[in-house]
Design an enzyme around this catalytic site. Structure first.
Site, PDB file in Angstrom:
ATOM      1  CB  CYS A 193      92.202 -13.464  82.670  1.00  0.00           C
ATOM      2  SG  CYS A 193      91.449 -13.579  81.032  1.00  0.00           S
ATOM      3  CE  LYS A 215      49.645 -19.561  75.657  1.00  0.00           C
ATOM      4  NZ  LYS A 215      49.942 -19.914  74.242  1.00  0.00           N
ATOM      5  CG  ASP A 263      51.624  -6.488  74.324  1.00  0.00           C
ATOM      6  OD1 ASP A 263      51.974  -7.158  73.329  1.00  0.00           O
ATOM      7  OD2 ASP A 263      52.114  -6.658  75.458  1.00  0.00           O
ATOM      8  CD  GLU A 321      47.179 -13.714  70.856  1.00  0.00           C
ATOM      9  OE1 GLU A 321      48.082 -14.527  71.111  1.00  0.00           O
ATOM     10  OE2 GLU A 321      46.080 -13.718  71.428  1.00  0.00           O
ATOM     11  CE  LYS A 367      53.348 -19.768  79.327  1.00  0.00           C
ATOM     12  NZ  LYS A 367      54.236 -19.632  78.150  1.00  0.00           N
ATOM     13  CD1 TRP A 368      45.581 -24.502  83.481  1.00  0.00           C
ATOM     14  CD2 TRP A 368      44.368 -24.474  81.604  1.00  0.00           C
ATOM     15  NE1 TRP A 368      45.034 -25.752  83.324  1.00  0.00           N
ATOM     16  CE2 TRP A 368      44.280 -25.764  82.173  1.00  0.00           C
ATOM     17  CE3 TRP A 368      43.691 -24.214  80.409  1.00  0.00           C
ATOM     18  CZ2 TRP A 368      43.531 -26.790  81.596  1.00  0.00           C
ATOM     19  CZ3 TRP A 368      42.951 -25.232  79.823  1.00  0.00           C
ATOM     20  CH2 TRP A 368      42.863 -26.504  80.418  1.00  0.00           C
TER      21      TRP A 368
END
Length: 598
Positions: A126, A298, A347, A349, A462-463
């Site tokens: 359906c 990072k 924000d 980490e 981001k690398w």
């Protein structure tokens, strides 16, 4: 509903179930290529995809029964050219169970086909492939295969979870084939029933009458968001025990926090609203010379937003949109240290530093979206960094010096993460910098100086070294093998909403524990290699993300390419702003044993 748009709630509805009783394959309707501009690539379901799926199973479908009330969804010729007979059996739906006449026609059609070709499958769809489809398949199992209605309903639910989810359909089946008093309660609506960005002003098959289908109670005209998922037992910061942290699971508190973070971020969808970077490749690297950027290292940390909403009202939100209450963490107001901040969204980490061999959790703040209700996320990034230092970090430090914050009672420390002009990237990668950081560094983050943007942000790059490029897959361990071949156990790797595997990997004894889990993999010697389980994520990377990583693996931006490109960018920037050319990234602050940590 628009005559050119996909049916409501179709996009994330699973494409198909498993064969039922070895005879029927339930599925949702396919949409032809004319809908491609309305449907993201990872959500498409072309007739050719059905053909490829059948070939992968080494089975043949001889008949497809279309129960929808329209012919606009796909061209039947695309089905018939594969040698599959197509039959249109219109069935209203939308509060109307299949009539006795429709049911009889379906049963006679299938019975005749099975008598002639008992080894071939019958496809049934359906719009979504649950209620009308399930009703008629169950009716056949009862009337022609002598199943009990209980067994038929259970078998369909197992093959196409959660099965028939309309209570009136279940009651009608039990009224016809059993005792209506024995009809089970309808299961909870599947998550895709709460899809956002879906039109709700017409029937699912494209006719003009108002919808009478679910989910009316949860899907109001004011909000077209998906229902927020609740992940019970969510883990805060894997690998270390953090005191004073507890998951928020009760309503309405949980929903209030989630909505506030989304509203502060100007995110009009469900789920985690934080900005998401994309992998650097040889095309988007050029944005570094076209726009203003800052760079930082990072960290191999865990992403969290932080909502500060008053004293003892500090919350962390992870990428699954799980919420954690943080006790004994104070954020005083700079102009009056007796007042606690509220209506503030950060924000950052969580990382785990090693100090004298012991793990020390820290929260690194790298952006701010709201400060005391003010939309600082609309300001440029340099001003936001200043706001973090001046309004978030410094008042805490001042109150510590006064002895009014007991650092020992806090669950973790809080610091701001510094960003530098992009010519500092070489120092971050090659200098003594990494040896002075007490946590793992796995690349660089290039942050545009523009305003904060929620969700996937193609401007944030981001690398990672090519050896660190990775994809988060959902691993499904299964046995494969054709007739006459020894079955082999393999790991199928899935991304996004695709029900076809993106890739596969060899399975070892150790990997079997990660079946149906999210795992991070890197690509080495032409094969995907397990790195770790991602307990902080409940969903794999999107298809586009996985393809971007694969592109960066095939055409890597090496450290040499990156630094050479940045050298040219820095020369251009220094000519524009000569005073900036002398700036160098300082090492992370080293504090003596007697100093007060932030």
């Amino acid at each position: 509903m628009s005559q050119t748009g996909a049916p409501p709630r179709w996009r994330n509805c699973p494409r198909r179930g498993q064969p039922v009783a070895g005879k029927f394959l339930p599925m949702k309707t396919m949409l032809g290529p004319r809908y491609d501009d309305k449907v993201p690539e990872e959500n498409r379901f072309h007739p050719s995809m059905l053909s490829n799926y059948l070939k992968s199973l080494k089975v043949k479908m001889g008949l497809l029964v279309d129960l929808t009330n329209t012919t606009r969804f796909y061209d039947r010729a695309d089905i018939e050219k594969e040698g599959i007979k197509y039959v249109k059996l219109s069935c209203k739906g939308h509060g109307e169970c299949p009539t006795a006449e429709t049911t009889e026609m379906f049963i006679r059609l299938c019975e005749h086909f099975i008598e002639k070709t008992p080894t071939e499958l019958i496809g049934v769809h359906c719009t979504h492939g649950f209620n009308r489809t399930g009703f008629l398949i169950c009716a056949y199992l009862v009337e022609k295969m002598d199943w009990s209605i209980e067994a038929a309903v259970a078998a369909f639910a197992q093959a196409r979870p959660p099965g028939i989810y309309k209570g009136d359909y279940l009651k009608e089946l039990f009224r016809r084939y059993g005792d209506v008093e024995d009809a089970p309660a309808a299961p909870p609506l599947p998550e895709w029933c709460f899809d956002e960005d879906e039109e709700e002003d017409g029937e699912e098959d494209g006719s003009a009458s108002a919808p009478a289908s679910e989910p009316s109670s949860s899907h109001t005209g004011q909000s077209k968001k998906k229902k927020e998922r609740l992940k019970l037992g969510a883990v805060f910061l894997e690998g270390v025990s953090v005191k004073g942290v507890s998951q928020v699971t009760t309503q309405p508190k949980l929903g209030e926090i989630q909505r506030k973070c989304q509203q502060f971020s100007e995110w009009d969808r469900s789920g985690f609203p934080g900005a998401q970077p994309v992998s650097m490749d040889r095309k988007n690297i050029r944005m570094l010379e076209q726009n203003g950027y800052k760079v930082s290292w990072k960290a191999d940390g865990t992403r969290y937003m932080m909502l500060i909403d008053g004293r003892n009202e500090v919350y962390m939100i992870d990428r699954d949109n799980s919420v954690f209450h943080i006790e004994n963490l104070e954020f005083p107001f700079r102009k009056d240290l007796r007042i606690h901040l509220s209506n503030t969204l950060l924000d950052g980490e969580m990382i785990i530093d090693k100090v004298n061999g012991q793990p020390v959790p820290r929260y690194l703040i790298y952006d701010i979206i709201k400060f005391s209700g003010q939309p600082v996320g609309q300001c440029d990034f340099n001003r936001r960094l200043l706001c973090i230092e001046k309004e978030i970090i410094s008042p805490r430090f001042e109150k510590m010096k006064l002895g009014q914050i007991d650092k020992a009672k806090e669950p973790f420390s809080v610091r701001n993460k510094p960003f530098f002009d992009i010519h500092a990237a070489r120092k971050l990668l090659e200098g003594s910098f990494t040896s002075q950081v007490s946590h793992e560094v796995d690349g660089l983050i290039f942050q545009p100086i523009g305003k904060y943007k929620p969700g996937r942000c193609d401007d944030i790059l981001k690398w990672k070294p090519p050896s660190h490029n990775s994809v988060d897959f959902r691993l499904k361990i299964t046995k494969v093998g054709g007739e006459g071949l020894i079955p082999q156990t393999v790991g199928l790797l899935y991304v996004g909403n695709y029900d076809m595997p993106f890739a596969q990997m060899k399975i070892t004894k150790d990997l079997k524990q990660y079946d149906n889990k999210i795992i991070e993999c890197t690509f080495v010697n032409n094969t995907w290699v397990f790195m770790r389980q991602r307990v902080d994520k409940s969903f794999p990377n999107a298809y586009d993300t996985a393809m971007a990583v694969c592109n960066s693996i095939q055409h890597p931006v090496t450290k040499e390419i990156l630094l050479e490109f940045l050298e040219r960018c820095a020369q251009v920037q220094s000519r524009k702003n000569p005073a900036d050319s002398d700036l160098m990234p300082p090492p992370p602050p080293k504090r003596s044993a007697n100093s007060i940590p932030q």
